[in-house]
Motif scaffolding. Structure first.
Motif, PDB file in Angstrom:
ATOM      1  N   ILE A 207      76.012 -37.191  14.938  1.00  0.00           N
ATOM      2  CA  ILE A 207      76.040 -35.982  15.766  1.00  0.00           C
ATOM      3  C   ILE A 207      74.979 -34.997  15.288  1.00  0.00           C
ATOM      4  O   ILE A 207      74.375 -34.267  16.080  1.00  0.00           O
ATOM      5  N   ILE A 208      74.700 -34.988  13.975  1.00  0.00           N
ATOM      6  CA  ILE A 208      73.666 -34.112  13.426  1.00  0.00           C
ATOM      7  C   ILE A 208      72.303 -34.525  13.974  1.00  0.00           C
ATOM      8  O   ILE A 208      71.502 -33.675  14.376  1.00  0.00           O
ATOM      9  N   GLY A 209      72.054 -35.833  14.001  1.00  0.00           N
ATOM     10  CA  GLY A 209      70.798 -36.323  14.565  1.00  0.00           C
ATOM     11  C   GLY A 209      70.641 -35.928  16.016  1.00  0.00           C
ATOM     12  O   GLY A 209      69.527 -35.617  16.477  1.00  0.00           O
ATOM     13  N   ASP A 210      71.752 -35.893  16.744  1.00  0.00           N
ATOM     14  CA  ASP A 210      71.709 -35.544  18.165  1.00  0.00           C
ATOM     15  C   ASP A 210      71.307 -34.084  18.361  1.00  0.00           C
ATOM     16  O   ASP A 210      70.437 -33.774  19.178  1.00  0.00           O
ATOM     17  N   TRP A 211      71.923 -33.152  17.602  1.00  0.00           N
ATOM     18  CA  TRP A 211      71.546 -31.749  17.827  1.00  0.00           C
ATOM     19  C   TRP A 211      70.169 -31.414  17.276  1.00  0.00           C
ATOM     20  O   TRP A 211      69.485 -30.515  17.796  1.00  0.00           O
ATOM     21  N   ILE A 212      69.741 -32.112  16.236  1.00  0.00           N
ATOM     22  CA  ILE A 212      68.383 -31.876  15.729  1.00  0.00           C
ATOM     23  C   ILE A 212      67.367 -32.218  16.826  1.00  0.00           C
ATOM     24  O   ILE A 212      66.441 -31.444  17.096  1.00  0.00           O
ATOM     25  N   THR A 213      67.560 -33.354  17.471  1.00  0.00           N
ATOM     26  CA  THR A 213      66.649 -33.773  18.545  1.00  0.00           C
ATOM     27  C   THR A 213      66.720 -32.815  19.731  1.00  0.00           C
ATOM     28  O   THR A 213      65.680 -32.389  20.263  1.00  0.00           O
ATOM     29  N   LYS A 214      67.933 -32.469  20.141  1.00  0.00           N
ATOM     30  CA  LYS A 214      68.100 -31.585  21.302  1.00  0.00           C
ATOM     31  C   LYS A 214      67.548 -30.187  21.038  1.00  0.00           C
ATOM     32  O   LYS A 214      67.145 -29.483  21.970  1.00  0.00           O
ATOM     33  N   ALA A 215      67.518 -29.772  19.772  1.00  0.00           N
ATOM     34  CA  ALA A 215      67.008 -28.436  19.430  1.00  0.00           C
ATOM     35  C   ALA A 215      65.496 -28.428  19.198  1.00  0.00           C
ATOM     36  O   ALA A 215      64.939 -27.410  18.795  1.00  0.00           O
ATOM     37  N   GLY A 216      64.850 -29.571  19.457  1.00  0.00           N
ATOM     38  CA  GLY A 216      63.388 -29.608  19.340  1.00  0.00           C
ATOM     39  C   GLY A 216      62.890 -29.957  17.957  1.00  0.00           C
ATOM     40  O   GLY A 216      61.810 -29.527  17.548  1.00  0.00           O
ATOM     41  N   GLY A 217      63.683 -30.765  17.223  1.00  0.00           N
ATOM     42  CA  GLY A 217      63.253 -31.213  15.905  1.00  0.00           C
ATOM     43  C   GLY A 217      63.203 -32.724  15.829  1.00  0.00           C
ATOM     44  O   GLY A 217      63.532 -33.434  16.778  1.00  0.00           O
ATOM     45  N   ARG A 218      62.738 -33.220  14.659  1.00  0.00           N
ATOM     46  CA  ARG A 218      62.731 -34.657  14.379  1.00  0.00           C
ATOM     47  C   ARG A 218      63.524 -34.889  13.106  1.00  0.00           C
ATOM     48  O   ARG A 218      63.291 -34.207  12.108  1.00  0.00           O
ATOM     49  N   ASN A 219      64.446 -35.839  13.137  1.00  0.00           N
ATOM     50  CA  ASN A 219      65.243 -36.088  11.945  1.00  0.00           C
ATOM     51  C   ASN A 219      64.386 -36.743  10.870  1.00  0.00           C
ATOM     52  O   ASN A 219      63.634 -37.673  11.141  1.00  0.00           O
TER      53      ASN A 219
END
Length: 344
Positions: A207-219
């Motif tokens: 879920i952390i990976g999902d919000w990082i991507t949706k917020a305009g970041g790269r895990n």
């Protein structure tokens, strides 16, 4: 013959009385997060919240007064206690691993909301109806909110619909503002689970990976899953632009990073982009309905110029008023945003 008719008449009267005082319990069938179908009472009045995170979703959906069992983590959680003081009196019957089954049976729950298959087997054997509500992405979060609302009944399905719309609107707002960014303009983000072990991280498959991507970041570690211990070499190689530390006492983790020479060559440390993750009635970063705020907060941290007009204090206050009917002061909201406990 008289005796037969008399006894028969008495039986009919008793049966009529029983039907009046004990009306038939109607049931409804729901499907849980794993696709299991469970028959539960149409009007659920007694809920065992045996997954830490789901207690917060129950609270958001207006069902907390139906809790007859909770977890040790939630009963001690500072902001949950602040927003919903009754939680202190709800029996805490699991630590997330084991269940105090005898005490739970005494609470007579209509249903138990859980996240582990081992608990599912144990509860089923004890005659308690288990409903799985685990998830690892935003689609799973929405599904869990809907399942929980179906269990609670009353106004919960309407609240769930409103919440899911708000979550989707927040994600759409962020994605629209970040859609023109090139991949290299999106910061590489490392999420550390807690301050106890700075090598325990949450990778892209969570879920952390999902919000990082949706917020305009790269895990930073896209192939890793949830709560995985990695090497310091792997973190140095990823060289994150942003580091976020979750859970309670996250500020201690930041102190450790700044005092450890090994971390000093990492971009996020050099650029002073190491942050404590917000902590409300549950940590915003992990399995929380407050993920609706997390995606906004993260977007602002990743792209401060793009989101400089975003007032996270106001957003947090509005969320707590709308879903918890709780008036957060600006100071309260700031404490949540900085991962701090409420002042005594």
């Amino acid at each position: 013959m008289f005796s037969y008719h008399f006894n028969h008449a008495i039986k009919r009267i008793l049966l009529s009385v029983l039907l009046i005082v004990s009306p038939l319990v109607h049931s409804k069938t729901i499907e849980d997060a794993k696709g299991n179908t469970i028959d539960i009472p149409d009007q659920v009045t007694r809920i065992a919240g045996l997954w830490h995170a789901n207690n917060q979703i129950i609270l958001l959906l207006g069902g907390a007064d139906k809790l007859v069992a909770t977890t040790t983590v939630i009963q001690k959680h500072p902001w949950f206690n602040q927003v919903y003081p009754r939680i202190k009196t709800v029996p805490a019957l699991t630590n997330g691993q084991t269940i105090q089954m005898e005490e739970l049976l005494q609470q007579r729950p209509d249903v138990a909301l859980i996240s582990s298959s081992s608990m599912q087997e144990e509860l089923t054997k004890a005659g308690i109806k288990p409903v799985m509500v685990m998830f690892q992405d935003f689609e799973g979060l929405k599904k869990t909110v809907q399942i929980t609302a179906n269990v609670i009944g009353d106004n919960a399905p309407q609240i769930a619909k409103q919440y899911i719309q708000e979550l989707e609107d927040n994600i759409a707002f962020v994605e629209k503002r970040t859609q023109s960014l090139a991949e290299k303009e999106k910061p590489v983000v490392l999420h550390i689970a807690n301050s106890n072990n700075l090598l325990k991280v949450d990778g892209g498959k969570s879920i952390i990976g999902d919000w990082i991507t949706k917020a305009g970041g790269r895990n930073a570690l896209p192939e890793q899953a949830n709560l995985v211990e990695v090497s310091m070499e792997a973190i140095l190689k990823a060289n994150p632009d942003v580091i976020i530390i979750g859970s309670a006492n996250a500020a201690d983790g930041i102190k450790k990073i700044h005092s450890d020479p090994v971390w000093q060559n990492i971009s996020a440390v050099k650029q002073q982009r190491v942050y404590v993750n917000p902590m409300g009635t549950f940590p915003w970063d992990r399995y929380s309905a407050e993920e609706a705020l997390q995606v906004l907060w993260a977007a602002q941290k990743f792209h401060p110029t793009l989101f400089q007009d975003l007032d996270m204090i106001e957003k947090t206050q509005n969320f707590y008023k709308k879903y918890y009917h709780y008036d957060l002061s600006k100071e309260n909201a700031q404490q949540i945003l900085h991962g701090l406990d409420p002042l005594p």
